[in-house]
Design a protein around this motif. Structure first.
Motif, PDB file in Angstrom:
ATOM      1  N   GLN A  31      24.535  13.848  52.319  1.00  0.00           N
ATOM      2  CA  GLN A  31      23.461  14.667  52.890  1.00  0.00           C
ATOM      3  C   GLN A  31      23.601  16.124  52.501  1.00  0.00           C
ATOM      4  OE1 GLN A  31      22.175  13.346  57.065  1.00  0.00           O
ATOM      5  NE2 GLN A  31      24.108  12.239  56.802  1.00  0.00           N
ATOM      6  N   GLN A  32      24.836  16.594  52.325  1.00  0.00           N
ATOM      7  CA  GLN A  32      25.041  17.959  51.850  1.00  0.00           C
ATOM      8  C   GLN A  32      24.560  18.116  50.415  1.00  0.00           C
ATOM      9  OE1 GLN A  32      29.117  19.194  52.388  1.00  0.00           O
ATOM     10  NE2 GLN A  32      29.029  19.064  54.622  1.00  0.00           N
ATOM     11  N   LEU A  33      24.707  17.066  49.620  1.00  0.00           N
ATOM     12  CA  LEU A  33      24.212  17.113  48.242  1.00  0.00           C
ATOM     13  C   LEU A  33      22.694  17.288  48.203  1.00  0.00           C
ATOM     14  CD1 LEU A  33      26.213  14.272  46.425  1.00  0.00           C
ATOM     15  CD2 LEU A  33      26.472  16.741  46.098  1.00  0.00           C
ATOM     16  N   GLY A  34      21.998  16.703  49.179  1.00  0.00           N
ATOM     17  CA  GLY A  34      20.538  16.749  49.193  1.00  0.00           C
ATOM     18  C   GLY A  34      19.942  15.479  48.611  1.00  0.00           C
ATOM     19  N   ALA A  35      18.660  15.277  48.886  1.00  0.00           N
ATOM     20  CA  ALA A  35      18.000  14.022  48.531  1.00  0.00           C
ATOM     21  C   ALA A  35      17.946  13.794  47.021  1.00  0.00           C
ATOM     22  CB  ALA A  35      16.588  13.999  49.115  1.00  0.00           C
ATOM     23  N   GLU A  36      17.644  14.826  46.260  1.00  0.00           N
ATOM     24  CA  GLU A  36      17.491  14.625  44.813  1.00  0.00           C
ATOM     25  C   GLU A  36      18.811  14.257  44.156  1.00  0.00           C
ATOM     26  OE1 GLU A  36      15.389  16.780  40.950  1.00  0.00           O
ATOM     27  OE2 GLU A  36      15.361  17.760  42.913  1.00  0.00           O
ATOM     28  N   THR A  56      24.165   3.807  57.021  1.00  0.00           N
ATOM     29  CA  THR A  56      24.624   4.842  57.948  1.00  0.00           C
ATOM     30  C   THR A  56      23.775   6.110  57.869  1.00  0.00           C
ATOM     31  OG1 THR A  56      26.175   5.871  56.378  1.00  0.00           O
ATOM     32  CG2 THR A  56      26.981   3.991  57.671  1.00  0.00           C
ATOM     33  N   LEU A  57      22.918   6.236  56.884  1.00  0.00           N
ATOM     34  CA  LEU A  57      22.160   7.470  56.672  1.00  0.00           C
ATOM     35  C   LEU A  57      20.900   7.502  57.535  1.00  0.00           C
ATOM     36  CD1 LEU A  57      22.507   7.756  52.798  1.00  0.00           C
ATOM     37  CD2 LEU A  57      23.500   9.319  54.494  1.00  0.00           C
ATOM     38  N   PRO A  58      20.454   8.684  57.952  1.00  0.00           N
ATOM     39  CA  PRO A  58      19.224   8.805  58.749  1.00  0.00           C
ATOM     40  C   PRO A  58      18.008   8.337  57.953  1.00  0.00           C
ATOM     41  CG  PRO A  58      20.505  10.842  58.818  1.00  0.00           C
ATOM     42  CD  PRO A  58      21.115   9.988  57.757  1.00  0.00           C
ATOM     43  N   ILE A  59      17.053   7.734  58.645  1.00  0.00           N
ATOM     44  CA  ILE A  59      15.850   7.220  57.996  1.00  0.00           C
ATOM     45  C   ILE A  59      15.090   8.344  57.289  1.00  0.00           C
ATOM     46  CG2 ILE A  59      13.590   6.161  58.400  1.00  0.00           C
ATOM     47  CD1 ILE A  59      15.963   4.234  58.554  1.00  0.00           C
ATOM     48  N   GLU A  60      15.016   9.516  57.911  1.00  0.00           N
ATOM     49  CA  GLU A  60      14.287  10.626  57.299  1.00  0.00           C
ATOM     50  C   GLU A  60      14.895  11.004  55.949  1.00  0.00           C
ATOM     51  OE1 GLU A  60      15.383  10.482  60.343  1.00  0.00           O
ATOM     52  OE2 GLU A  60      13.600  10.613  61.628  1.00  0.00           O
ATOM     53  N   PHE A  61      16.221  11.000  55.877  1.00  0.00           N
ATOM     54  CA  PHE A  61      16.898  11.330  54.624  1.00  0.00           C
ATOM     55  C   PHE A  61      16.688  10.227  53.599  1.00  0.00           C
ATOM     56  CE2 PHE A  61      20.665  11.489  51.846  1.00  0.00           C
ATOM     57  CZ  PHE A  61      20.557  12.798  51.373  1.00  0.00           C
ATOM     58  N   LEU A  62      16.806   8.965  54.020  1.00  0.00           N
ATOM     59  CA  LEU A  62      16.602   7.848  53.093  1.00  0.00           C
ATOM     60  C   LEU A  62      15.204   7.880  52.490  1.00  0.00           C
ATOM     61  CD1 LEU A  62      18.277   4.896  55.031  1.00  0.00           C
ATOM     62  CD2 LEU A  62      19.130   6.017  52.953  1.00  0.00           C
ATOM     63  N   ALA A  63      14.200   8.161  53.318  1.00  0.00           N
ATOM     64  CA  ALA A  63      12.823   8.210  52.818  1.00  0.00           C
ATOM     65  C   ALA A  63      12.671   9.302  51.776  1.00  0.00           C
ATOM     66  CB  ALA A  63      11.849   8.429  53.973  1.00  0.00           C
ATOM     67  N   GLU A  64      13.305  10.456  52.027  1.00  0.00           N
ATOM     68  CA  GLU A  64      13.216  11.550  51.055  1.00  0.00           C
ATOM     69  C   GLU A  64      13.906  11.176  49.753  1.00  0.00           C
ATOM     70  OE1 GLU A  64      14.136  16.359  50.716  1.00  0.00           O
ATOM     71  OE2 GLU A  64      14.587  15.280  52.589  1.00  0.00           O
ATOM     72  N   VAL A  65      15.044  10.486  49.855  1.00  0.00           N
ATOM     73  CA  VAL A  65      15.770  10.050  48.654  1.00  0.00           C
ATOM     74  C   VAL A  65      14.897   9.114  47.816  1.00  0.00           C
ATOM     75  CG1 VAL A  65      17.729   8.696  47.799  1.00  0.00           C
ATOM     76  CG2 VAL A  65      18.068  10.360  49.643  1.00  0.00           C
ATOM     77  N   THR A  66      14.198   8.194  48.481  1.00  0.00           N
ATOM     78  CA  THR A  66      13.402   7.211  47.730  1.00  0.00           C
ATOM     79  C   THR A  66      12.315   7.866  46.887  1.00  0.00           C
ATOM     80  OG1 THR A  66      11.814   6.854  49.534  1.00  0.00           O
ATOM     81  CG2 THR A  66      13.752   5.429  49.493  1.00  0.00           C
ATOM     82  N   THR A  67      11.843   9.034  47.297  1.00  0.00           N
ATOM     83  CA  THR A  67      10.794   9.706  46.514  1.00  0.00           C
ATOM     84  C   THR A  67      11.327  10.214  45.174  1.00  0.00           C
ATOM     85  OG1 THR A  67      11.165  11.896  47.521  1.00  0.00           O
ATOM     86  CG2 THR A  67       9.611  10.412  48.635  1.00  0.00           C
ATOM     87  N   HIS A  68      12.647  10.260  45.034  1.00  0.00           N
ATOM     88  CA  HIS A  68      13.266  10.719  43.780  1.00  0.00           C
ATOM     89  C   HIS A  68      13.914   9.575  43.004  1.00  0.00           C
ATOM     90  CE1 HIS A  68      12.855  14.935  45.037  1.00  0.00           C
ATOM     91  NE2 HIS A  68      13.352  14.576  46.214  1.00  0.00           N
ATOM     92  N   LEU A  69      13.823   8.351  43.519  1.00  0.00           N
ATOM     93  CA  LEU A  69      14.624   7.254  42.987  1.00  0.00           C
ATOM     94  C   LEU A  69      13.764   6.078  42.563  1.00  0.00           C
ATOM     95  CD1 LEU A  69      17.485   6.011  42.567  1.00  0.00           C
ATOM     96  CD2 LEU A  69      17.390   5.276  44.959  1.00  0.00           C
ATOM     97  N   ASP A  70      14.012   5.561  41.364  1.00  0.00           N
ATOM     98  CA  ASP A  70      13.362   4.339  40.898  1.00  0.00           C
ATOM     99  C   ASP A  70      14.084   3.154  41.536  1.00  0.00           C
ATOM    100  OD1 ASP A  70      12.417   2.104  39.547  1.00  0.00           O
ATOM    101  OD2 ASP A  70      12.397   3.095  37.592  1.00  0.00           O
ATOM    102  N   PRO A  71      13.374   2.318  42.309  1.00  0.00           N
ATOM    103  CA  PRO A  71      14.052   1.204  42.986  1.00  0.00           C
ATOM    104  C   PRO A  71      14.728   0.230  42.031  1.00  0.00           C
ATOM    105  CG  PRO A  71      11.659   0.946  43.083  1.00  0.00           C
ATOM    106  CD  PRO A  71      11.930   2.333  42.586  1.00  0.00           C
ATOM    107  N   ARG A  72      14.235   0.176  40.787  1.00  0.00           N
ATOM    108  CA  ARG A  72      14.855  -0.744  39.827  1.00  0.00           C
ATOM    109  C   ARG A  72      16.279  -0.331  39.489  1.00  0.00           C
ATOM    110  NH1 ARG A  72      10.062  -0.374  35.540  1.00  0.00           N
ATOM    111  NH2 ARG A  72      10.424   1.803  36.147  1.00  0.00           N
ATOM    112  N   GLY A  73      16.612   0.944  39.730  1.00  0.00           N
ATOM    113  CA  GLY A  73      17.969   1.411  39.464  1.00  0.00           C
ATOM    114  C   GLY A  73      18.980   0.935  40.484  1.00  0.00           C
TER     115      GLY A  73
END
Length: 221
Positions: A31-36, A56-73
């Motif tokens: 979380q300190q690293l940030g979503a991107e 273990t991560l908060p849903i709000e953080f996970l959702a933000e991460v997904t906006t930067h991440l290709d699920p196929r990865g």
């Protein structure tokens, strides 16, 4: 595990600590690293450890991460997550308006799992906004087959209000003709009028099954 030649020093240190650091510590560091940066790091983590971390991560953080991440990865990890987590993240993505991201992840799921998402989101407008970005329309058709006529009508009405009748027609035309006729029977004329020609164009045999109230609409040029 994929090679990680372009990761920052912080990301490399976190990877190196995977087997030693408690998951709570790793969650705080991510979380300190940030979503991107977390998104960049995710494909390089062992699936089992990534899954443990995600849980273990908060849903709000996970959702933000997904906006930067290709699920196929991270596909193996993503598919191993519980449906309840998929739903919570999808709901959060709807809240922040990330409908294209929600669609990208939904397309990796089975029709049964997408059905769980649709049922759990339980908001016709939000479901429609996700569906706008779905390329695999058959996935939506298979997911909606067992939904009630009243809910399918709600989705159709939402599509009409959003000036996206064509999407509704593509989805409904994949259903059995008796289901299509039943839905047509429950739609207001203002919604049915632009929709029915598209359904008849897909399968003219629908005309024979239409209930009497829908017949005048079917005769319109």
């Amino acid at each position: 595990m994929a090679k990680a030649p372009n990761l920052s020093l912080s990301q490399r240190l976190l990877l190196a600590s995977q087997r030693m650091a408690p998951v709570a510590v790793k969650a705080a560091l991510v979380q300190q690293l940030g979503a991107e940066q977390a998104a960049q790091l995710s494909p390089h983590m062992p699936p089992a450890q990534l899954r443990e971390l995600i849980m273990t991560l908060p849903i709000e953080f996970l959702a933000e991460v997904t906006t930067h991440l290709d699920p196929r990865g991270i596909l193996d990890t993503y598919l191993s997550l519980p449906d309840s987590l998929h739903l919570e993240v999808a709901r959060r993505l709807c809240v922040i308006g990330a409908f294209a991201t929600a669609a990208r992840y939904a397309e990796c799921l089975s029709p049964r799992q997408v059905k769980v998402l649709i049922y759990g989101i339980h908001d016709a407008d939000q479901v429609l906004q996700i569906a706008r970005h779905i390329v695999d329309i058959e996935l939506i058709v298979q997911s909606l087959r067992s939904f009630s006529t009243s809910y399918l009508c709600k989705l159709t009405e939402a599509a009409a209000a959003d000036a996206n009748v064509a999407l509704s027609a593509r989805v409904l035309s994949g259903l059995p003709l008796p289901r299509q006729a039943d839905i047509c029977a429950h739609l207001a004329p203002a919604v049915l009028e632009p929709l029915l020609p598209l359904l008849l164009q897909a399968n003219a045999a629908l005309r024979e099954l239409l209930p009497e109230p829908a017949q005048p609409v079917a005769e319109l040029p």
